[in-house]
Motif scaffolding. Structure first.
Motif, short mmCIF file in Angstrom:
data_model
loop_
_atom_site.label_atom_id
_atom_site.label_comp_id
_atom_site.label_asym_id
_atom_site.label_seq_id
_atom_site.Cartn_x
_atom_site.Cartn_y
_atom_site.Cartn_z
N TYR A 1 -0.84 -3.81 -2.71
CA TYR A 1 -1.01 -4.93 -3.53
C TYR A 1 -0.29 -6.06 -3.50
O TYR A 1 0.38 -6.83 -3.51
CB TYR A 1 -0.79 -4.25 -5.17
CG TYR A 1 -2.43 -4.26 -5.73
CD1 TYR A 1 -3.12 -5.27 -6.14
CD2 TYR A 1 -2.94 -2.79 -4.87
CE1 TYR A 1 -5.03 -4.72 -6.45
CE2 TYR A 1 -4.72 -2.61 -6.06
CZ TYR A 1 -5.29 -3.58 -6.00
OH TYR A 1 -6.93 -2.89 -6.31
N ILE A 2 1.36 -5.16 -3.27
CA ILE A 2 2.29 -6.92 -3.43
C ILE A 2 2.25 -7.09 -1.68
O ILE A 2 2.85 -8.10 -1.84
CB ILE A 2 3.84 -5.53 -3.16
CG1 ILE A 2 3.72 -4.83 -4.81
CG2 ILE A 2 5.36 -5.68 -2.73
CD1 ILE A 2 5.62 -3.84 -4.49
N GLU B 1 -8.01 -3.51 0.73
CA GLU B 1 -9.61 -3.42 0.94
C GLU B 1 -9.47 -2.17 2.04
O GLU B 1 -10.49 -1.74 1.50
CB GLU B 1 -10.37 -4.59 1.48
CG GLU B 1 -10.30 -5.71 0.27
CD GLU B 1 -8.81 -6.64 -0.23
OE1 GLU B 1 -8.23 -5.96 0.48
OE2 GLU B 1 -9.51 -7.60 -0.91
N ARG B 2 -8.10 -2.06 2.59
CA ARG B 2 -8.59 -1.36 3.74
C ARG B 2 -8.32 0.39 3.41
O ARG B 2 -9.10 0.94 4.07
CB ARG B 2 -7.36 -1.64 4.29
CG ARG B 2 -7.55 -0.60 5.79
CD ARG B 2 -7.76 -1.38 7.16
NE ARG B 2 -9.14 -1.78 7.10
CZ ARG B 2 -10.44 -1.15 7.54
NH1 ARG B 2 -10.42 0.30 8.10
NH2 ARG B 2 -11.78 -1.04 7.11
N ARG B 3 -7.96 0.85 1.96
CA ARG B 3 -7.57 1.33 1.56
C ARG B 3 -8.73 2.51 1.12
O ARG B 3 -8.86 3.42 1.17
CB ARG B 3 -6.64 1.81 0.35
CG ARG B 3 -5.07 0.80 0.80
CD ARG B 3 -4.17 0.99 -0.37
NE ARG B 3 -3.87 2.66 -1.14
CZ ARG B 3 -4.42 2.73 -1.74
NH1 ARG B 3 -4.63 1.82 -2.90
NH2 ARG B 3 -4.29 4.20 -2.41
N ARG C 1 -12.29 3.47 6.38
CA ARG C 1 -10.55 3.45 6.41
C ARG C 1 -10.23 4.58 8.07
O ARG C 1 -8.83 4.46 8.32
CB ARG C 1 -10.12 4.25 5.33
CG ARG C 1 -8.49 4.18 5.05
CD ARG C 1 -7.51 4.76 4.05
NE ARG C 1 -6.57 5.06 4.16
CZ ARG C 1 -5.91 5.37 2.76
NH1 ARG C 1 -6.33 5.07 1.67
NH2 ARG C 1 -4.36 5.65 2.82
N TRP C 2 -10.46 6.01 8.12
CA TRP C 2 -10.53 7.27 8.62
C TRP C 2 -11.30 6.71 9.63
O TRP C 2 -12.48 7.13 9.73
CB TRP C 2 -10.98 8.68 7.29
CG TRP C 2 -9.36 8.65 7.02
CD1 TRP C 2 -10.48 8.43 5.93
CD2 TRP C 2 -8.66 8.82 6.36
NE1 TRP C 2 -9.23 8.32 4.57
CE2 TRP C 2 -8.04 8.86 4.87
CE3 TRP C 2 -8.10 9.59 7.65
CZ2 TRP C 2 -6.44 9.28 5.10
CZ3 TRP C 2 -6.30 10.00 7.41
CH2 TRP C 2 -6.20 9.92 6.26
N THR D 1 -5.03 2.60 8.02
CA THR D 1 -4.59 1.80 7.08
C THR D 1 -3.11 1.69 7.38
O THR D 1 -2.34 0.87 7.08
CB THR D 1 -4.39 2.40 5.66
OG1 THR D 1 -4.04 3.62 5.74
CG2 THR D 1 -5.82 2.01 5.07
N THR D 2 -2.56 2.71 7.96
CA THR D 2 -1.54 2.63 8.71
C THR D 2 -0.62 2.55 10.68
O THR D 2 -0.19 2.15 10.79
CB THR D 2 -0.72 4.03 8.63
OG1 THR D 2 -1.64 4.95 9.79
CG2 THR D 2 -1.26 4.72 7.16
#
Length: 313
Positions: free
Chosen positions: A165-166, A177-179, A184-185, A206-207
């Motif tokens: 969020y930050i 949104e990606r989380r 995502r996986w 996400t990473t």
């Protein structure tokens, strides 16, 4: 998977170097911004933005307290923000146990405020200060963190949603949104093992990010028996150099039902890049990563200091 297991996060030298040595290019007003401490934030009337809730914790962040403290070429490299966490009895007990605090009763801990710092290029977050309060706003415990201890955000970190969020409040590139995205996986490979079991290997998108020629990401590997019983998990941070057909494991976390989670980084890795052999399982993963990178250039290059201008102009 966040609450199933806990992983002790490494403090990466590269992350600290990025955050402490990056060049300034902010305006005078931005450079002079004073970080608002958690205690000061408690006295403000700014609204808290709800992030998430479960049986133990409810998380918020203060949208008005997100500050870009450093930037390079107009790209934020150090961001500070103020977060709030409220606790159920179970969440308070878990937190106090994790912190080793014995003179506060779980029934008394109602919420906490913290000032955090994030560096988006390396996906790290550090606590700058933290304060615990009772339901009446009485301070129960406080701490200023020096030196800062950075931890990399992945699916196993309590603070990953704060981070998302930050960073999104500054860049708006879709971390939140990606989380929760259905894709995502990214499945890298799935195959039968000689013992009749099978392994599934998935990259956490996400990473995923590109640094130079390397694509860096965390990989979740599940090993199951022939009957479908979960036997072990490997949670790996990898750096794959697709053009050179090489790769290395940066961190290695291992789980099994008998021992729980253990850090195998020193035991199982040598820090060196190794060639990816043709026809190997590693090549199957490399090709899946190559395909994902080619289809998602803006995502994997987000916040990059090397090629931001060419991607976002």
């Amino acid at each position: 998977m966040r609450y199933c297991f806990s992983i002790v996060s490494a403090i990466l030298f590269l992350a600290v170097a990025m955050c402490s040595n990056v060049m300034y290019s902010t305006t005078g007003a931005e450079a002079a911004t004073t970080v608002v401490t958690a205690a000061a934030a408690a006295a403000t009337e700014n609204p808290w933005y709800w992030i998430s809730s479960d049986n133990n914790y409810t998380k918020y962040y203060n949208t008005s307290q997100v500050k870009v403290q450093e930037a390079f070429g107009g790209i934020a490299t150090r961001i500070t923000a103020v977060t709030k966490t409220t606790y159920s009895y179970g969440g308070a007990k878990e937190t106090l146990d994790n912190y080793g605090i014995k003179d506060i009763r779980p029934n008394d801990l109602a919420y906490s405020l913290a000032t955090v710092q994030v560096c988006p290029q390396t996906r790290v977050l550090a606590y700058m200060d933290e304060v615990f309060y009772d339901k009446n706003g009485k301070k129960l415990w406080s701490k200023q963190y020096q030196p800062l201890k950075y931890k990399e955000m992945n699916s196993q970190e309590f603070d990953e949603d704060f981070y998302a969020y930050i960073v999104d409040s500054v860049f708006g590139m879709g971390e939140v949104e990606r989380r929760s995205a259905s894709d995502r996986w990214l499945l890298l490979r799935q195959e039968r093992l000689p013992n009749g079991g099978y392994v599934s290997c998935m990259a956490d998108t996400t990473t995923m990010r590109v640094n130079g020629e390397n694509i860096i990401f965390w990989e979740w590997q599940e090993y199951k028996s022939a009957s479908g019983e979960l036997v072990e998990i490997h949670f790996l941070k990898k750096a794959i150099n697709i053009p050179q057909y090489t790769g290395k494991i940066v961190r290695y976390q291992h789980w099994n039902p008998r021992e729980g989670w253990k850090d195998y980084t020193d035991r199982e890795t040598d820090g060196a890049y190794h060639a990816v052999a043709k026809g190997s399982a590693e090549e199957t993963e490399l090709k899946a990563l190559q395909s994902y990178e080619s289809r998602n250039q803006k995502w994997v290059h987000r916040y990059s200091l090397e090629d931001y201008e060419s991607l976002y102009r």
